[in-house]
Motif scaffolding. Structure first.
Motif, PDB file in Angstrom:
ATOM      1  N   MET A 188     -34.471   1.883  -1.354  1.00 46.82           N
ATOM      2  CA  MET A 188     -33.280   1.486  -0.426  1.00 46.82           C
ATOM      3  C   MET A 188     -31.953   1.307  -0.951  1.00 46.82           C
ATOM      4  SD  MET A 188     -33.604  -1.912   1.648  1.00 46.82           S
ATOM      5  CE  MET A 188     -32.343  -2.701   2.614  1.00 46.82           C
ATOM      6  N   ASP A 189     -31.154   1.702  -0.558  1.00 48.83           N
ATOM      7  CA  ASP A 189     -29.690   1.626  -0.771  1.00 48.83           C
ATOM      8  C   ASP A 189     -29.463   2.517  -2.360  1.00 48.83           C
ATOM      9  OD1 ASP A 189     -29.539  -0.108   1.017  1.00 48.83           O
ATOM     10  OD2 ASP A 189     -29.598  -1.877  -0.306  1.00 48.83           O
ATOM     11  N   PRO A 244     -22.544   0.360 -11.441  1.00 51.90           N
ATOM     12  CA  PRO A 244     -23.355   1.637 -12.298  1.00 51.90           C
ATOM     13  C   PRO A 244     -24.666   1.397 -12.886  1.00 51.90           C
ATOM     14  CG  PRO A 244     -21.232   1.067 -12.937  1.00 51.90           C
ATOM     15  CD  PRO A 244     -21.486  -0.255 -12.007  1.00 51.90           C
ATOM     16  N   ALA A 245     -25.165  -0.056 -12.992  1.00 53.57           N
ATOM     17  CA  ALA A 245     -26.532  -0.310 -13.436  1.00 53.57           C
ATOM     18  C   ALA A 245     -27.306  -0.089 -12.208  1.00 53.57           C
ATOM     19  CB  ALA A 245     -26.457  -1.517 -14.071  1.00 53.57           C
ATOM     20  N   LEU A 246     -27.036   0.015 -11.222  1.00 56.89           N
ATOM     21  CA  LEU A 246     -27.900   0.216 -10.041  1.00 56.89           C
ATOM     22  C   LEU A 246     -28.862  -0.922  -9.733  1.00 56.89           C
ATOM     23  CD1 LEU A 246     -28.820   4.132 -10.340  1.00 56.89           C
ATOM     24  CD2 LEU A 246     -26.636   2.940  -9.322  1.00 56.89           C
ATOM     25  N   ARG A 247     -28.551  -2.106 -10.059  1.00 55.03           N
ATOM     26  CA  ARG A 247     -29.360  -3.429  -9.758  1.00 55.03           C
ATOM     27  C   ARG A 247     -28.999  -4.114  -8.723  1.00 55.03           C
ATOM     28  NH1 ARG A 247     -31.897  -4.693 -14.299  1.00 55.03           N
ATOM     29  NH2 ARG A 247     -32.417  -6.921 -13.407  1.00 55.03           N
ATOM     30  N   ASP A 248     -27.889  -4.366  -8.111  1.00 56.46           N
ATOM     31  CA  ASP A 248     -27.439  -5.353  -7.068  1.00 56.46           C
ATOM     32  C   ASP A 248     -26.886  -4.585  -6.033  1.00 56.46           C
ATOM     33  OD1 ASP A 248     -28.766  -7.601  -8.273  1.00 56.46           O
ATOM     34  OD2 ASP A 248     -26.980  -7.359  -9.979  1.00 56.46           O
ATOM     35  N   LEU A 501     -27.438  11.992   1.180  1.00 60.83           N
ATOM     36  CA  LEU A 501     -28.031  10.771   0.620  1.00 60.83           C
ATOM     37  C   LEU A 501     -27.041   9.306   0.401  1.00 60.83           C
ATOM     38  CD1 LEU A 501     -30.273  12.255  -2.604  1.00 60.83           C
ATOM     39  CD2 LEU A 501     -30.573  11.817   0.001  1.00 60.83           C
ATOM     40  N   GLU A 502     -25.660   9.804   0.496  1.00 59.57           N
ATOM     41  CA  GLU A 502     -24.773   8.794   0.476  1.00 59.57           C
ATOM     42  C   GLU A 502     -24.811   8.193   1.712  1.00 59.57           C
ATOM     43  OE1 GLU A 502     -24.063  11.678  -1.383  1.00 59.57           O
ATOM     44  OE2 GLU A 502     -24.458  10.404  -3.059  1.00 59.57           O
ATOM     45  N   HIS A 503     -25.034   9.149   2.875  1.00 58.11           N
ATOM     46  CA  HIS A 503     -25.111   8.557   4.287  1.00 58.11           C
ATOM     47  C   HIS A 503     -26.244   7.687   4.312  1.00 58.11           C
ATOM     48  CE1 HIS A 503     -22.313  11.854   5.886  1.00 58.11           C
ATOM     49  NE2 HIS A 503     -21.971  11.543   4.974  1.00 58.11           N
ATOM     50  N   GLU A 504     -27.594   8.263   3.826  1.00 57.55           N
ATOM     51  CA  GLU A 504     -28.566   7.391   3.843  1.00 57.55           C
ATOM     52  C   GLU A 504     -28.571   6.082   3.369  1.00 57.55           C
ATOM     53  OE1 GLU A 504     -32.038   9.846   1.976  1.00 57.55           O
ATOM     54  OE2 GLU A 504     -33.257   7.757   1.776  1.00 57.55           O
ATOM     55  N   ASP A 505     -28.059   5.932   2.140  1.00 54.84           N
ATOM     56  CA  ASP A 505     -27.648   4.833   1.327  1.00 54.84           C
ATOM     57  C   ASP A 505     -27.076   4.048   2.093  1.00 54.84           C
ATOM     58  OD1 ASP A 505     -29.463   5.453  -0.755  1.00 54.84           O
ATOM     59  OD2 ASP A 505     -28.009   6.089  -2.055  1.00 54.84           O
TER      60      ASP A 505
END
Ligand code: C2O
Ligand code: CU
Length: 515
Positions: A188-189, A244-248, A501-505
């Motif tokens: 997700m996201d 960039p860490a794709l955490r939050d 995938l950008e639209h999906e996210d």
């Protein structure tokens, strides 16, 4: 031509920020600052086929570790990837109808992941619902539980299961026809950045009917994963993530809201490779694994594509195309016959939607004559045709951009995706007619669980690329497709979404529940 693509910013057409469309793809090009290799100099390769760790009477068991690894994609440079078993593409899983596959995925990446077998007819708890996270060791799972599918989740409704730590077994019954499937991340996201870093691989599924046809096999049955990427001077593959860490924080910087496009075209992870072929027939399983880029493929000075299969299986009869439009996540199973060519001939696969560096995909060089006992029969398989007479429910889904409190989102019928909502409740094994409409830019629409048949495009007959069972339909800006779908196999909650995938996210996804 060395360095031709360097600093290439050529053709990003600005239609006013978010609606940027370039090269017939929604999105904006991120230019490479690395010196890209000269096209058609690097050898073609196919991803390794994964061996089962064990087998019993019914099932083949596999293990995959998702990890950070160094790859050499640009010669002389090191690229950090996130890969299944540390490779990009991931290893290919090969299965046979009648045998179940269980894949144990181990997450050694720094962030949560989810695996989806795209095209698989899979139970909901194994389908990679975007909140069914496999979290890494030490990750605070409670922070994901609250925002997941399970808030307000009714036990027994067939909704997906829970967050798991480090490992998860995905069970794939694969009681479905031979087809080119693929697996990729679905968190997700964060699906866009995680696939961009390398989390995608092939899953090739066979059956006896296919094997009896005499199509090219073995070394002449070749997967082609086409994906665009960008390379920075240090070899890295940058992605314009807000975190960039794709955490939050999910999302990308404003100018990439419509999609992230690269200027380097990879085939099976190699920039513009060159493949040595014999002057015989080959079967190629073309997959567009790009985040946002669409391709119009053609063989320059070469033969036509003879399509034998679509997303979800073989066609009833072969279809010949001089050009092939391939949107994100679509698969085209084609035979290319090099037998009219002589040793020394070069045939280039080009992308007519591209510009400069993205105009080129790969090259074939005929290096030898060989025997060929393959064939392409006039009749392939018997396809059941769904009928509009059986339609029980009609639904319409509009894929469009909306903004709420100044935040731009991609939505379905105006709604941003929420794990808990249900956009369609459908009765198991009944036929429905779904109408998809695309607004603002083009959108490729993918439905989980069950393939569909396209019966109408923009009010007319289906187009040349709409044949057979599909799981993804490519819509132009303003375009419309009507499909017939019958959800059988499993009950439960699944997603359908735009495969940009950008639209999906950015929330262009909905849930349906099969009851
Ligand atoms: Cu290929 Cu829901 O994804
Ligand atoms: Cu879209």
């Amino acid at each position: 031509m060395t360095g031709m693509a360097r600093g290439f910013t050529g053709c990003a057409v600005d239609n006013g920020g978010a609606a940027t469309t370039t090269e017939s793809s929604a999105g904006r090009i991120q230019a490479s600052t690395a010196e890209l290799p000269e096209p058609f100099t690097l050898p073609f390769r196919v991803p390794a086929v994964l061996k089962p760790v064990r087998q019993d009477d019914t099932t083949d068991y596999y293990e995959i570790t998702q990890r950070v690894a160094d790859a050499e994609i640009i010669p002389g440079a090191t690229t950090e990837i996130w890969g299944y078993n540390g490779t990009f593409p991931g290893p290919t899983i090969v299965s046979e109808r009648g045998r179940q596959v269980v894949v144990r995925h181990r997450n050694e990446l720094p962030v949560p992941t989810v695996v989806h077998l795209h095209g698989g007819v899979t139970a909901p708890e194994h389908d990679g619902f975007p909140t069914d996270l496999v979290v890494p060791s030490g990750w605070d799972a409670t922070r994901d539980e609250g925002k997941g599918a399970h808030e307000g989740h009714t036990p027994g409704s067939g909704s997906p299961a829970e967050v798991t730590e480090v490992e998860r077994d995905y069970v794939y019954p694969l009681d479905q026809p031979a087809a080119t499937l693929w697996y990729h991340d679905h968190r997700m996201d964060f699906t866009g950045p995680q696939v961009w870093r390398g989390l995608a691989g092939f899953h090739i599924h066979h059956d006896a009917e296919e094997e009896a046809l005499g199509l090219p096999t073995g070394d002449r049955d070749v997967p082609l994963m086409i994906a665009d990427r960008t390379f920075a001077g240090d070899g890295s593959m940058p992605y314009p993530a807000l975190d960039p860490a794709l955490r939050d924080q999910p999302g990308v910087t404003d100018e990439f809201h419509s999609g992230v496009l690269g200027d380097c075209i990879l085939v099976n992870g190699v920039p513009w490779p060159v493949m040595e072929v014999a002057a015989v027939r080959y079967r190629f399983r073309i997959l567009n694994a790009s985040n946002a880029r669409r391709y119009r493929l053609r063989l320059d000075d070469g033969p036509s594509f003879v399509q034998v299969g679509s997303d979800a299986g073989l066609l009833d009869a072969p279809a010949t195309h001089d050009e092939l439009d391939v949107a994100q996540a679509e698969r085209f199973d084609v035979v290319i016959d090099f037998s009219d060519h002589s040793v020394g001939d070069e045939i280039t696969m080009v992308n007519e939607h591209g510009d400069n560096s993205t105009e080129m995909v790969m090259r074939f060089v005929v290096t030898r004559e060989e025997e060929d006992d393959s064939r392409v029969p006039d009749r392939l398989v018997d396809l059941e045709r769904l009928s509009t007479d059986d339609v029980k429910v009609e639904r319409e889904f509009v894929f469009e951009r909306t903004s709420e409190d100044g935040t731009m989102m991609w939505t379905v019928n105006g709604e941003p995706w929420s794990p808990d909502s249900v956009a369609a409740r459908t009765v198991h094994a009944t036929v429905e007619r779904w109408r998809f409409r695309a607004k603002n830019v083009e959108h490729p629409i993918h439905v989980h669980l069950s393939p569909f048949q396209i019966i109408e495009r923009d009010g007319n007959e289906p187009g040349p690329f709409d044949r057979g069972w599909k799981d993804t339909v490519n819509l132009g800006n303003g375009g419309r497709a009507d499909v017939l779908v019958r959800f059988d196999g499993f009950r439960g909650k699944y997603v359908f979404h735009c495969h940009n995938l950008e639209h999906e996210d950015m929330m262009m996804m909905g849930n349906f529940e099969v009851v």
